[in-house]
Write an enzyme that holds these catalytic residues in place. Structure first.
Site, short mmCIF file in Angstrom:
data_model
loop_
_atom_site.label_atom_id
_atom_site.label_comp_id
_atom_site.label_asym_id
_atom_site.label_seq_id
_atom_site.Cartn_x
_atom_site.Cartn_y
_atom_site.Cartn_z
CB THR A 20 32.83 14.98 -16.61
OG1 THR A 20 33.44 15.79 -15.61
CG2 THR A 20 33.89 14.37 -17.48
NE ARG B 69 27.04 11.66 -13.78
CZ ARG B 69 28.09 10.94 -14.06
NH1 ARG B 69 29.04 10.79 -13.18
NH2 ARG B 69 28.20 10.36 -15.24
CB SER C 95 28.16 7.14 -14.08
OG SER C 95 29.20 6.30 -14.46
CG HIS C 96 31.55 6.94 -10.93
ND1 HIS C 96 31.25 7.67 -12.04
CD2 HIS C 96 32.21 7.75 -10.09
CE1 HIS C 96 31.72 8.90 -11.88
NE2 HIS C 96 32.31 8.98 -10.71
CG ASP D 99 29.96 4.31 -18.60
OD1 ASP D 99 30.16 3.97 -17.41
OD2 ASP D 99 29.68 5.50 -18.92
CD GLU E 289 37.40 9.48 -19.93
OE1 GLU E 289 37.68 10.64 -19.66
OE2 GLU E 289 36.28 8.98 -19.73
CD GLU E 290 41.69 8.86 -14.67
OE1 GLU E 290 41.77 8.15 -13.66
OE2 GLU E 290 40.74 9.63 -14.89
CB SER E 291 38.05 7.43 -14.78
OG SER E 291 37.59 7.69 -16.10
CE LYS F 67 33.22 5.93 -18.60
NZ LYS F 67 32.80 7.33 -18.74
NE ARG G 185 37.90 12.77 -10.86
CZ ARG G 185 37.12 12.19 -9.96
NH1 ARG G 185 37.65 11.65 -8.88
NH2 ARG G 185 35.80 12.16 -10.12
C1 VG1 Z 1 34.87 11.19 -14.14
C2 VG1 Z 1 36.09 10.58 -14.78
C3 VG1 Z 1 36.04 10.76 -16.28
C4 VG1 Z 1 34.73 10.16 -16.83
C5 VG1 Z 1 33.54 10.74 -16.09
C6 VG1 Z 1 32.25 10.07 -16.48
O1 VG1 Z 1 34.81 12.57 -14.39
O2 VG1 Z 1 37.27 11.16 -14.25
O3 VG1 Z 1 37.17 10.17 -16.86
O4 VG1 Z 1 34.60 10.43 -18.19
O5 VG1 Z 1 33.71 10.57 -14.68
O6 VG1 Z 1 32.33 8.69 -16.28
P1 VG1 Z 1 35.30 13.67 -13.33
O7 VG1 Z 1 34.97 14.99 -13.95
O8 VG1 Z 1 34.59 13.40 -12.06
O9 VG1 Z 1 36.77 13.44 -13.16
V1 VG1 Z 1 30.91 7.80 -15.95
O10 VG1 Z 1 31.27 6.21 -15.91
O11 VG1 Z 1 30.64 8.47 -14.43
O12 VG1 Z 1 29.83 8.31 -17.03
CO CO Z 2 29.60 5.08 -15.89
#
Ligand code: VG1
Ligand code: CO
Length: 548
Positions: A21, A25, A115-116, A286, A368-370, A381, A501
């Site tokens: 996405t 990673r 990211s997270h 972000d 985004e919902e996330s 973002k 999800r």
């Molecule tokens: C997740 C979120 C998505 C977001 C992506 C990157 O992806 O659901 O909305 O754009 O992380 O966010 P996935 O494929 O795991 O659902 V970040 O802040 O990790 O760059």
């Molecule tokens: Co991030």
């Protein structure tokens, strides 16, 4: 050093290198295998023809950030890059990279982050390439990178960087093997952009008047940004930014700003000492979580509230052109767009799908919902941006977060919303669930489960309205009679097994109760979706691992 000092090395075989996405990673152990980072970096260079070009480089400071920065600098020089704009000590938040690419007219940028996802030696690492508009590379380019990664057999790398740059901590310009490295303050340009967009005087006056806030940087990259902006420039009390020191392992935490992983802040905001406003951001800065006293603002609602009120901030005083949301984000923002008479877009998950709409001026706000919200000020973002827009709105309206949210629901109705994640699934059963579901889509309309009747079932495909590119297989949307939706997709950012999800949404109009418990309000759509998709049967799980 002369060009002949550059060497070429055999690449490591890299398996499953397809970016998900948001970039590539992998576990740190994989990324730091000899030749792995090098192979992927060379694949990017081969795909983008970097000679003579300028790039921005920085990361969220997680474990392996420093080593990776040095490797990429040495490889950039060997590949003929003219200039790298580097965040001091290799640090830049994702939105700050996006802004710098745009401001400096760079040809692209490299963001080191997962990211997270958790960090540290046993955590995750990631690399993402952004293009000249500041946004994540579109699929045509990531496909090209994958093709290059499969085809290359050697990479180019320069000599010892430490001869020129013993540390990456001193601001200034340096020459390394014919390539300029400009080390810049990571916060300065970003903070200046925020001052252009928002009414800092109004926010400062509100804070001087006794308004209190807490920002949880989760020991991730936003610490220095938040201290500078919220405490130094806006006058929030020292210590308002907590967990402000970035750590390579984020203090052992999971830098994902939601009620589960930012529980400390969430609980504080529901306790006796709660300030007026609480917020948090993620590993690379972000994402955002917004919490008022005793009230959590779901990201989908946040997007809708921001869209309805953005004109109160100077940067958006002319109004907004359109609102875009990802497919699993609730339809709350669509209702705002409709009332405002502006366009609403539904894109696949991942910020890259917003880029063209932002570039074309069709969408001004995206979400985004996330926990991702942003605007056309950058092409990512932006966590602190969302915090500041909220603060600006609070300062102008002079109401509490709870009042603003309640007023919003009373105007538009409420989209009860929740995401259920089933984590660390074995990939086979996760794929099986999705394949089974896809195979029976045409048979679903009319089917009743748990008292809910399926109205429509769709395998979401998106045609970009600007360049016509098509993205298929972006998740399943189940629409039920009576205004409920459920979306199912597999995560593209995990590094262990698969994550399913399940996104759940139930609309309540203004004459219905608007303050119900969310999971209760969603109980029928949860049960129906579970039955329709065979979640328990196929996954052998009765409960999700994370509910947000
Ligand atoms: C997740 C979120 C998505 C977001 C992506 C990157 O992806 O659901 O909305 O754009 O992380 O966010 P996935 O494929 O795991 O659902 V970040 O802040 O990790 O760059
Ligand atoms: Co991030």
């Amino acid at each position: 050093m002369t060009f002949k000092d550059f060497q070429t090395f055999k690449t490591a075989p890299i398996d499953g290198q397809k970016p998900g996405t948001s970039g590539l990673r992998k576990k740190v152990a994989v990324f730091s295998e000899p030749g792995y980072l090098e192979t992927y970096t060379q694949a990017i260079f081969n795909a983008i023809e970097p000679a003579g070009k300028t790039f921005v480089l920085g990361g969220d400071g997680r474990f392996f950030n420093g080593e990776a920065i040095v490797t990429i600098l040495r490889m950039a020089a060997a590949n003929g890059v003219a200039k790298i704009i580097l965040g001091q000590n290799g640090i830049l938040s994702t939105p700050a990279v996006s802004h710098l690419i745009r401001k400096r007219g760079a040809d692209g940028g490299f963001i080191l982050s997962a990211s997270h996802n958790p960090g540290g030696p046993n955590g995750d690492f990631g690399l993402k390439y952004n293009t000249a508009n500041g946004g994540p590379a579109p699929e045509a380019i990531t496909d090209e990178i994958v093709a290059c990664a499969e085809a290359i057999s050697e990479y180019k790398i320069g000599g010892d960087l430490s001869e020129v740059l013993p540390t990456l901590g001193d601001l200034g310009s340096y020459m390394f093997s014919g390539m300029e490295i400009e080390i810049i303050d990571p916060v300065e340009d970003y903070a200046a952009l925020m001052e252009e967009l928002f009414d800092f005087d109004a926010i400062r006056t509100m804070i001087d008047g006794g308004f209190t806030l807490r920002f949880d940087a989760m020991h991730a990259v936003t610490g220095p940004y938040a201290v500078e902006i919220l405490e130094r420039r806006l006058g929030a009390t020292k210590g308002s930014v907590v967990n402000a020191v970035p750590l390579v392992d984020f203090g052992g935490g999971h830098p994902d700003p939601n009620p589960v992983w930012a529980k400390e802040l969430f609980d504080h905001m529901h306790g006796p000492e709660a300030p007026d406003f609480g917020a948090a951001s993620d590993g690379d800065g972000d994402r955002n979580m917004i919490v008022g006293k005793d009230i959590y603002v779901a990201p989908s609602d946040s997007l809708a509230v921001l869209a309805a009120n953005a004109h109160l901030a100077p940067g958006y005083a002319r109004g907004i052109a359109g609102v875009a949301r990802s497919m699993p984000t609730s339809t709350a923002s669509d209702r705002v767009a409709e009332k405002m008479g502006i366009e609403a877009f539904q894109t696949p998950t991942g910020w890259k799908f917003f880029s063209n709409l932002l570039d074309a001026g069709r969408a001004t706000l995206c979400g985004e919902e996330s926990a991702g919200t942003g605007s056309d000020h950058v092409r990512e973002k932006d966590g602190l941006w969302a915090v500041l827009l909220w603060l600006n709105i609070l300062a102008v309206r002079g109401e509490s977060v709870a009042d603003i949210l309640m007023d919003h629901w009373q105007t538009y109705g409420r989209d009860y919303y929740s995401r259920h994640d089933y984590e660390a699934l074995d990939t086979e059963s996760a794929n099986h669930l999705m394949t089974e579901l896809k195979s029976k889509l045409t048979a679903l309309p009319g089917l009743t489960a748990a008292g809910m009747t399926v109205k429509n079932a769709e395998d979401f495909a998106y045609t970009d309205p600007i360049d016509g590119s098509v993205a298929t297989g972006q998740g399943i949307i189940l629409t039920y009679e009576g205004g409920a939706r459920a979306m199912l997709r597999l995560s593209g950012t995990g590094t262990e097994g698969a994550t399913l999800r399940v996104y759940l949404e139930q609309y309540a109009n203004t004459s219905e109760p608007l303050s119900r418990n969310v999971q209760e309000a969603l109980s029928d759509v949860i049960a129906a979706t579970s039955a329709v998709a065979g979640i328990q049967g196929i996954l052998k799980r009765t409960e999700p691992d994370v509910i947000s």
